[in-house]
Design a protein around this motif. Structure first.
Motif, PDB file in Angstrom:
ATOM      1  N   LEU A 154       0.823  -1.211   0.000  1.00 11.20           N
ATOM      2  CA  LEU A 154       0.000   0.000   0.000  1.00 11.20           C
ATOM      3  C   LEU A 154       0.856   1.260   0.000  1.00 11.20           C
ATOM      4  O   LEU A 154       0.490   2.271  -0.603  1.00 11.20           O
ATOM      5  N   ARG A 155       1.992   1.222   0.657  1.00 10.95           N
ATOM      6  CA  ARG A 155       2.854   2.400   0.754  1.00 10.95           C
ATOM      7  C   ARG A 155       3.680   2.615  -0.515  1.00 10.95           C
ATOM      8  O   ARG A 155       4.036   3.751  -0.833  1.00 10.95           O
ATOM      9  N   THR A 156       3.987   1.554  -1.222  1.00 11.88           N
ATOM     10  CA  THR A 156       4.906   1.696  -2.346  1.00 11.88           C
ATOM     11  C   THR A 156       4.241   1.642  -3.710  1.00 11.88           C
ATOM     12  O   THR A 156       4.833   2.085  -4.703  1.00 11.88           O
ATOM     13  N   SER A 157       3.026   1.111  -3.804  1.00 10.47           N
ATOM     14  CA  SER A 157       2.384   0.931  -5.107  1.00 10.47           C
ATOM     15  C   SER A 157       1.030   1.642  -5.148  1.00 10.47           C
ATOM     16  O   SER A 157       0.358   1.756  -4.117  1.00 10.47           O
ATOM     17  N   PRO A 158       0.604   2.101  -6.326  1.00 12.85           N
ATOM     18  CA  PRO A 158      -0.661   2.850  -6.439  1.00 12.85           C
ATOM     19  C   PRO A 158      -1.882   1.928  -6.381  1.00 12.85           C
ATOM     20  O   PRO A 158      -2.516   1.630  -7.394  1.00 12.85           O
ATOM     21  N   CYS A 159      -2.217   1.476  -5.179  1.00 15.76           N
ATOM     22  CA  CYS A 159      -3.306   0.513  -4.994  1.00 15.76           C
ATOM     23  C   CYS A 159      -4.670   1.174  -4.821  1.00 15.76           C
ATOM     24  O   CYS A 159      -5.695   0.472  -4.865  1.00 15.76           O
TER      25      CYS A 159
END
Length: 693
Positions: A299-304
């Motif tokens: 969630l912090r690193t990818s555009p989810c």
């Protein structure tokens, strides 16, 4: 310890002291990863050394090496790579580099030279560990450790980073970064190709071997492919939409979809296993291990945000939670349950709610490091997904809410609390009765959710059985607990089961009262303040006896007397106050206790300890518990002692509540020698609680 630090460890001792037990872990991509679990004192001393040099080494190694001491290093690496490939020119590429068994093949003389040059005070310790062979035990086999840094040594990552530091500094590509042995080169194709060959040669010199079959090129064009071919470099070609780095997809394309679908499948698999565990254990794992914590890095690193897969994930999480608790989670109850405990929820966070806050907080916290990583990359566009995340976040907060700024923007809680406040307010607006308003106010009071933070440890009396947990959660969420029936007192019991909390025939109130006082008594005794229960002769002209008194002075030369009570938040007489102010019933109870014991002798100070069935506390009792917890922390050298004490008291209240609610249920006679249906109520009431955690 001195033998280790001065390098004079006897020959017979060193192989054991700096050896380890091996655990073979299967890699996801195949192969075995040997993890060395070393001798206890070796691991502790290694962690002390790490703590000593961490800040200095992070300054030396960053921005190229992100794997040791660099806060948010993995997230920054992913974000830097995403910015680079967002508008990748035809003449530029990115390479992901893989080494064969990197840690275990690195030459030890290279490690020692790097340690001597950069942290000479650690050299003797490093020589003790790696100057000679050590013994690795795998089952019945003994293996000699002769090369590389052991995976499991706390200093192993630092040794590896120092050994390759100069190699990374000599690279000419626009983007050069590594997270331990996961490396990335990016820039103009001819420069990247030269750096790749240089890295391969320099790696061979120090014992590292490039695994070309696992290296990947991201963003190959016809032009860049020809350059690589001319240099004899044939690597796996990865489409940008399928690209991942450090376990995080770099775009919102196929790789992200596949990763999220895999996460949903993993949760489904884990859900079936959680049903085999006691409910309290399963709930704790959902809060802290299994659900959103497993998803947080993604969630912090990818555009989810706004992905339908997250909706599927939340639906599966809701189903799992309902199954574990044996509670019907309607949409409203799930919305409340997915809030943090401090906002009145269960702390089982929904991924849809968290995704924008997580991404934005990560973007803010890594801004400086990403800028340093990409300083050679001119005219890079900003992360295009930040605006998307901000729009998603804004859609879930009040129209007047503004994004956190400056230092608060780097904290995920700053973003999340704004959304939680909005959702909690919407839940409160749906309350259509004084009882529901009282419930929603009480569960957000300080200390009301402490029982949800307790580890389910049977040995110290912190584990709730399934029936008790179901009642505790049901009261917190306002869920149906029983089938409508008549209590033995003649009153009707509604599905919410709340009648038992204030029933005049409820036996649970006595057991709850006794548990609270036992815990307080043991807390006082644990810090050397001897106490006794129900002392006589303390009230002038009255036979009233407080629940307890300290035998030695508490403060200002006076002994402390206390009297505990637990008022029902939902009692008809209390609802006019509790539906307006959290803890109103507890405050009233404290005032009544003060009036009752106004004739105490002058040498005794009196403090009423009043709680409510939903966990909120009266101010005087709450202050006493905090002070008692602070003193325990000083004596026991445990900073969390105050939190543990509050958890223990909160657990006792929930046990009493369950006893009260379940005792209203009719028990049918059974044929034979049994006359009533066996229940677990006796075990709830008579559990033995050991104060020492």
């Amino acid at each position: 310890m001195n033998l280790i630090l001065d390098g004079s460890t006897p020959t017979a001792v060193r192989p054991i002291l700096f050896g380890a037990s091996l655990t073979a872990i299967t890699k996801q991509a195949g192969g075995i990863r040997p993890i060395a679990v070393g001798y206890l004192w070796r691991r502790l001393s290694g962690k002390l050394v790490c703590n000593h040099v961490s800040a200095r080494m992070a300054a030396l190694l960053s921005p190229h090496q992100l794997g040791f001491g660099v806060k948010g290093g993995a997230e920054a690496g992913v974000r830097a790579a995403r910015r680079f490939i967002t508008n990748l020119p035809d003449n530029e590429v990115m390479i992901k580099i893989d080494f064969r068994n990197a840690f275990n093949t690195l030459r030890r003389d290279v490690i020692m030279e790097a340690v001597k040059e950069n942290i000479p005070e650690v050299l003797n310790y490093a020589l003790s560990a790696y100057d000679n062979d050590s013994r690795l035990q795998f089952g019945e086999f003994n293996i000699s450790s002769e090369e590389g840094a052991q995976q499991g040594d706390p200093l192993g990552p630092l040794y590896f980073c120092l050994a390759i530091h100069k190699i990374l500094e000599n690279m000419q590509s626009k983007l050069v970064m590594a997270y331990l042995d996961d490396m990335v080169l990016a820039g103009e194709a001819s420069v990247v190709a030269e750096d790749f060959l240089r890295l391969e040669a320099e790696g061979n010199r120090i014992g590292l071997s490039l695994n070309r079959h696992k290296c990947e090129v991201i963003g190959h064009s016809t032009y860049t492919r020809s350059i690589f071919t001319d240099n004899g470099i044939i690597l796996q070609d990865t489409d940008i939409n399928n690209a991942t780095l450090l376990g995080a997809p770099l775009t919102d394309g196929v790789a992200l979809e596949e990763t999220l679908v895999k996460k949903v499948h993993e949760l489904k698999t884990m859900s079936g296993r959680l049903d085999l565990l006691p409910a309290h254990d399963a709930l704790y794992m959902l809060q802290h291990v299994v659900s959103t914590p497993k998803l947080m890095y993604l969630l912090r690193t990818s555009p989810c945000m706004d992905r339908r897969e997250l909706v599927d994930y939340d639906l599966q999480l809701r189903s799992t939670l309902s199954s574990v608790l044996n509670i019907d989670l309607s949409e409203d109850r799930w919305q409340q349950a997915s809030l943090p405990v401090r906002w009145g929820g269960l702390g089982v966070r929904g991924a849809v709610m968290l995704a924008p806050s997580a991404y934005l907080a990560s973007a803010a916290s890594t801004t400086q490091l990403v800028s340093r990583l990409t300083e050679k990359c001119a005219l890079l566009s900003e992360d295009p997904y930040v605006a998307k995340a901000l729009a998603s976040w804004s859609a879930g907060v009040r129209p007047t809410a503004t994004p956190p700024l400056d230092s608060s923007a780097v904290r995920q809680r700053s973003w999340d609390d704004t959304r939680c406040d909005y959702i909690a307010d919407m839940v409160s607006q749906q309350a259509n009765s004084p009882a529901e308003k009282a419930r929603l106010l009480a569960i957000r009071a300080p200390g009301a959710g402490s029982w949800l933070k307790a580890m389910p440890l049977t040995a110290v009396g912190l584990k709730l059985d399934d029936a008790t947990l179901r009642v505790a959660v049901g009261l917190r969420l306002g869920a149906p607990l029983v089938h409508p029936h008549n209590c033995s007192c003649g009153e009707a019991v509604l599905p919410d089961g709340r009648h038992g909390l204030s029933c005049r025939k409820s036996a649970g109130r006595q057991s709850r009262h006794g548990q609270l006082n036992d815990i307080l008594l043991r807390a006082f005794n644990s810090i050397g303040i001897t106490s006794m229960r129900e002392p006589t002769g303390l009230c002038r002209g009255s036979e009233n006896r407080p629940d307890g008194v300290t035998v030695v002075p508490w403060r200002r030369g006076k002994n402390l007397a206390w009297d505990a009570t637990c008022a029902d938040t939902f009692a008809v007489s209390h609802l006019p106050g509790t539906s307006v102010t959290a803890g109103a019933a507890a405050r009233t109870a404290e005032a009544n206790k003060r009036l009752k014991y106004q004739n105490l002798i002058d040498t005794v100070e009196f403090v009423p300890v009043a709680a409510e069935t939903l966990g909120s506390w009266g101010p005087e009792g709450y202050e006493l518990i905090n002070e008692l917890g602070r003193r325990i922390s000083v004596v026991k050298k445990e900073p969390l002692s105050g939190a543990y004490l509050l958890q223990r008291l909160s657990i006792a209240i929930q046990r009493g509540n369950a006893y009260c609610v379940l005792a209203t249920c009719p028990q049918q006679p059974l044929p034979g020698r049994f006359t009533t249906l066996p229940t677990r109520l006796d075990s709830i009431a008579n559990a033995d609680y050991n104060f020492k955690r």
